[in-house]
Design a protein around this motif. Sequence first.
Motif, PDB file in Angstrom:
ATOM      1  N   THR A  36     -91.027   7.039 -14.013  1.00 35.98           N
ATOM      2  CA  THR A  36     -92.168   7.946 -14.039  1.00 35.98           C
ATOM      3  C   THR A  36     -91.866   9.178 -14.889  1.00 35.98           C
ATOM      4  OG1 THR A  36     -91.398   9.004 -12.004  1.00 35.98           O
ATOM      5  CG2 THR A  36     -93.040   7.242 -11.786  1.00 35.98           C
ATOM      6  N   THR A  37     -92.916   9.727 -15.475  1.00 35.15           N
ATOM      7  CA  THR A  37     -92.815  10.931 -16.288  1.00 35.15           C
ATOM      8  C   THR A  37     -93.428  12.088 -15.524  1.00 35.15           C
ATOM      9  OG1 THR A  37     -92.962   9.656 -18.345  1.00 35.15           O
ATOM     10  CG2 THR A  37     -93.533  12.001 -18.458  1.00 35.15           C
ATOM     11  N   PRO A  38     -92.723  13.229 -15.408  1.00 36.79           N
ATOM     12  CA  PRO A  38     -93.294  14.365 -14.685  1.00 36.79           C
ATOM     13  C   PRO A  38     -94.486  14.965 -15.420  1.00 36.79           C
ATOM     14  CG  PRO A  38     -91.203  14.971 -15.705  1.00 36.79           C
ATOM     15  CD  PRO A  38     -91.358  13.490 -15.882  1.00 36.79           C
ATOM     16  N   VAL A  39     -95.502  15.373 -14.672  1.00 35.21           N
ATOM     17  CA  VAL A  39     -96.720  15.961 -15.224  1.00 35.21           C
ATOM     18  C   VAL A  39     -97.002  17.264 -14.496  1.00 35.21           C
ATOM     19  CG1 VAL A  39     -99.190  15.675 -15.645  1.00 35.21           C
ATOM     20  CG2 VAL A  39     -97.652  13.698 -15.799  1.00 35.21           C
ATOM     21  N   ARG A  40     -97.170  18.322 -15.257  1.00 36.68           N
ATOM     22  CA  ARG A  40     -97.495  19.638 -14.683  1.00 36.68           C
ATOM     23  C   ARG A  40     -98.951  19.968 -15.007  1.00 36.68           C
ATOM     24  NH1 ARG A  40     -99.170  23.614 -12.810  1.00 36.68           N
ATOM     25  NH2 ARG A  40     -98.282  25.715 -12.732  1.00 36.68           N
ATOM     26  N   THR A  41     -99.766  20.148 -13.964  1.00 37.29           N
ATOM     27  CA  THR A  41    -101.174  20.474 -14.182  1.00 37.29           C
ATOM     28  C   THR A  41    -101.751  21.217 -12.997  1.00 37.29           C
ATOM     29  OG1 THR A  41    -103.374  19.599 -14.649  1.00 37.29           O
ATOM     30  CG2 THR A  41    -101.938  18.241 -13.277  1.00 37.29           C
ATOM     31  N   ASP A  42    -102.699  22.110 -13.284  1.00 37.23           N
ATOM     32  CA  ASP A  42    -103.463  22.788 -12.244  1.00 37.23           C
ATOM     33  C   ASP A  42    -104.908  22.301 -12.209  1.00 37.23           C
ATOM     34  OD1 ASP A  42    -101.329  24.457 -11.444  1.00 37.23           O
ATOM     35  OD2 ASP A  42    -101.762  25.877 -13.053  1.00 37.23           O
ATOM     36  N   LEU A  43    -105.245  21.345 -13.063  1.00 37.25           N
ATOM     37  CA  LEU A  43    -106.622  20.865 -13.168  1.00 37.25           C
ATOM     38  C   LEU A  43    -106.840  19.670 -12.233  1.00 37.25           C
ATOM     39  CD1 LEU A  43    -107.056  21.039 -17.048  1.00 37.25           C
ATOM     40  CD2 LEU A  43    -107.618  22.779 -15.338  1.00 37.25           C
ATOM     41  N   ASP A  44    -107.872  19.762 -11.398  1.00 39.61           N
ATOM     42  CA  ASP A  44    -108.101  18.722 -10.394  1.00 39.61           C
ATOM     43  C   ASP A  44    -108.271  17.342 -11.017  1.00 39.61           C
ATOM     44  OD1 ASP A  44    -107.920  20.559  -8.364  1.00 39.61           O
ATOM     45  OD2 ASP A  44    -110.087  20.829  -8.141  1.00 39.61           O
ATOM     46  N   ALA A  45    -109.010  17.252 -12.139  1.00 41.73           N
ATOM     47  CA  ALA A  45    -109.249  15.941 -12.755  1.00 41.73           C
ATOM     48  C   ALA A  45    -107.936  15.300 -13.206  1.00 41.73           C
ATOM     49  CB  ALA A  45    -110.205  16.083 -13.939  1.00 41.73           C
ATOM     50  N   TYR A  46    -107.001  16.114 -13.638  1.00 45.76           N
ATOM     51  CA  TYR A  46    -105.703  15.573 -14.067  1.00 45.76           C
ATOM     52  C   TYR A  46    -104.801  15.278 -12.876  1.00 45.76           C
ATOM     53  CZ  TYR A  46    -106.481  15.847 -19.042  1.00 45.76           C
ATOM     54  OH  TYR A  46    -106.954  15.607 -20.316  1.00 45.76           O
ATOM     55  N   ARG A  47    -104.951  16.005 -11.794  1.00 45.75           N
ATOM     56  CA  ARG A  47    -104.216  15.644 -10.579  1.00 45.75           C
ATOM     57  C   ARG A  47    -104.653  14.266 -10.093  1.00 45.75           C
ATOM     58  NH1 ARG A  47    -104.751  21.571  -7.660  1.00 45.75           N
ATOM     59  NH2 ARG A  47    -102.838  22.486  -8.531  1.00 45.75           N
ATOM     60  N   ILE A  48    -105.953  14.008 -10.191  1.00 42.66           N
ATOM     61  CA  ILE A  48    -106.458  12.683  -9.831  1.00 42.66           C
ATOM     62  C   ILE A  48    -105.875  11.632 -10.760  1.00 42.66           C
ATOM     63  CG2 ILE A  48    -108.540  11.248  -9.753  1.00 42.66           C
ATOM     64  CD1 ILE A  48    -110.060  13.769  -8.870  1.00 42.66           C
ATOM     65  N   ALA A  49    -105.815  11.947 -12.067  1.00 42.18           N
ATOM     66  CA  ALA A  49    -105.266  10.991 -13.032  1.00 42.18           C
ATOM     67  C   ALA A  49    -103.796  10.687 -12.730  1.00 42.18           C
ATOM     68  CB  ALA A  49    -105.416  11.543 -14.450  1.00 42.18           C
ATOM     69  N   VAL A  50    -103.036  11.706 -12.341  1.00 39.36           N
ATOM     70  CA  VAL A  50    -101.630  11.483 -11.962  1.00 39.36           C
ATOM     71  C   VAL A  50    -101.559  10.538 -10.767  1.00 39.36           C
ATOM     72  CG1 VAL A  50     -99.550  12.568 -11.043  1.00 39.36           C
ATOM     73  CG2 VAL A  50    -100.812  13.678 -12.898  1.00 39.36           C
ATOM     74  N   ALA A  51    -102.413  10.765  -9.782  1.00 40.63           N
ATOM     75  CA  ALA A  51    -102.408   9.910  -8.593  1.00 40.63           C
ATOM     76  C   ALA A  51    -102.794   8.476  -8.927  1.00 40.63           C
ATOM     77  CB  ALA A  51    -103.360  10.480  -7.544  1.00 40.63           C
ATOM     78  N   GLU A  52    -103.624   8.306  -9.951  1.00 42.43           N
ATOM     79  CA  GLU A  52    -104.064   6.961 -10.333  1.00 42.43           C
ATOM     80  C   GLU A  52    -103.030   6.227 -11.198  1.00 42.43           C
ATOM     81  OE1 GLU A  52    -108.926   7.646 -10.405  1.00 42.43           O
ATOM     82  OE2 GLU A  52    -107.771   7.786 -12.260  1.00 42.43           O
ATOM     83  N   LEU A  53    -101.981   6.922 -11.601  1.00 39.86           N
ATOM     84  CA  LEU A  53    -100.944   6.309 -12.438  1.00 39.86           C
ATOM     85  C   LEU A  53     -99.586   6.430 -11.748  1.00 39.86           C
ATOM     86  CD1 LEU A  53    -102.096   7.818 -15.876  1.00 39.86           C
ATOM     87  CD2 LEU A  53    -102.360   5.443 -15.131  1.00 39.86           C
ATOM     88  N   PRO A  54     -99.442   5.876 -10.549  1.00 40.99           N
ATOM     89  CA  PRO A  54     -98.219   6.087  -9.764  1.00 40.99           C
ATOM     90  C   PRO A  54     -96.972   5.478 -10.390  1.00 40.99           C
ATOM     91  CG  PRO A  54     -99.582   4.386  -8.760  1.00 40.99           C
ATOM     92  CD  PRO A  54    -100.399   5.004  -9.854  1.00 40.99           C
ATOM     93  N   GLU A  55     -97.134   4.474 -11.236  1.00 44.52           N
ATOM     94  CA  GLU A  55     -95.957   3.833 -11.833  1.00 44.52           C
ATOM     95  C   GLU A  55     -95.479   4.533 -13.103  1.00 44.52           C
ATOM     96  OE1 GLU A  55     -96.551  -0.307 -12.377  1.00 44.52           O
ATOM     97  OE2 GLU A  55     -96.952  -0.709 -10.255  1.00 44.52           O
ATOM     98  N   SER A  56     -96.273   5.455 -13.639  1.00 48.85           N
ATOM     99  CA  SER A  56     -95.879   6.111 -14.880  1.00 48.85           C
ATOM    100  C   SER A  56     -95.894   7.629 -14.812  1.00 48.85           C
ATOM    101  CB  SER A  56     -96.782   5.657 -16.036  1.00 48.85           C
ATOM    102  OG  SER A  56     -98.147   5.938 -15.745  1.00 48.85           O
ATOM    103  N   ALA A  57     -96.525   8.213 -13.790  1.00 50.27           N
ATOM    104  CA  ALA A  57     -96.638   9.666 -13.717  1.00 50.27           C
ATOM    105  C   ALA A  57     -96.323  10.162 -12.313  1.00 50.27           C
ATOM    106  CB  ALA A  57     -98.045  10.111 -14.119  1.00 50.27           C
ATOM    107  N   VAL A  58     -95.735  11.362 -12.265  1.00 43.20           N
ATOM    108  CA  VAL A  58     -95.454  12.000 -10.990  1.00 43.20           C
ATOM    109  C   VAL A  58     -95.694  13.498 -11.161  1.00 43.20           C
ATOM    110  CG1 VAL A  58     -92.984  12.292 -11.520  1.00 43.20           C
ATOM    111  CG2 VAL A  58     -93.756  12.280  -9.132  1.00 43.20           C
ATOM    112  N   ALA A  59     -96.284  14.122 -10.146  1.00 41.66           N
ATOM    113  CA  ALA A  59     -96.593  15.544 -10.231  1.00 41.66           C
ATOM    114  C   ALA A  59     -95.316  16.367 -10.296  1.00 41.66           C
ATOM    115  CB  ALA A  59     -97.438  15.963  -9.027  1.00 41.66           C
ATOM    116  N   SER A  60     -95.367  17.440 -11.085  1.00 43.04           N
ATOM    117  CA  SER A  60     -94.223  18.326 -11.251  1.00 43.04           C
ATOM    118  C   SER A  60     -94.683  19.769 -11.115  1.00 43.04           C
ATOM    119  CB  SER A  60     -93.584  18.116 -12.628  1.00 43.04           C
ATOM    120  OG  SER A  60     -92.599  19.102 -12.891  1.00 43.04           O
ATOM    121  N   LEU A  61     -93.824  20.635 -10.605  1.00 43.63           N
ATOM    122  CA  LEU A  61     -94.148  22.050 -10.485  1.00 43.63           C
ATOM    123  C   LEU A  61     -93.686  22.843 -11.698  1.00 43.63           C
ATOM    124  CD1 LEU A  61     -93.252  22.692  -6.716  1.00 43.63           C
ATOM    125  CD2 LEU A  61     -95.511  22.315  -7.729  1.00 43.63           C
TER     126      LEU A  61
END
Length: 258
Positions: free
Chosen positions: A2-27
């Motif tokens: 997975t690749t870490p993703v830093r975002t404060d935008l709700d639509a992109y948080r949803i996109a991260v959740a929809e890509l569990p095998e390639s993306a993970v939320a990062s602070l």
Amino acid sequence: MTTPVRTDLDAYRIAVAELPESAVASLGMEGAVTVVSGGGAWWAVASDAITAGAAAVVVAQPAVAPSEALDALASLAGATPVIVQRPLLRADVVAAVGASIQKLPAPGALAVECHAPARTLGPALRDAIGWARVIAGAPLAPGVTESWGGRVLALLESARGSAVSIVAAAQPGAPSLGRARITSIAQARVEVDADLDTVACVTDAAGRSILPALFESPERVALRRAIAAVRAAEPLSDLADLRHDTALAAALLSAPPA
């Protein structure tokens, strides 16, 4: 992986959740794909993210930026991918249209119509010019431009010889993000109607083919492209294309009244 993703935008948080095998939320930004809102001085925020060590930057629906600011961002970014989620120029639709016309000769002419509320005419015209560039298959150069009463009439030319006529106007009743219609004048006609949804079709001697509708969210498309760019360590043309389209739109909108 997975690749870490830093975002404060709700639509992109949803996109991260929809890509569990390639993306993970990062602070944190360092080493992460960092998403910035395209409002305000977004180019400064993107520059800060690159300076902080972001692996890539995604700009969500960017407002019009000064050309010199885009030049500075490109110089700073270097090999860091900058992915631009443009309101009327979806990357996946661009790829589909490009694949469908790659074997066609350059069109003799293109007709571009663009209307939007006054506050979004700049981004809408910029994206309409982007579509003309895609269908013409080459960069565009400015020609004759006239403006009057919030309306613009221009004639551009592509590096492959296509003549591109543009009519753009501010219209209060237009969709909030604007609307662009692009039609090629050629033996095989290409038509794109870009709005909240984009419809593209190609008409030739065999009939009229409408490209399949794409239902993936633009945020998820942008995120997938950013992750792929980081993993492949390959440059993308998003920022260069944005600079080209922005400069032309600015020249058209700043033309003295007729």
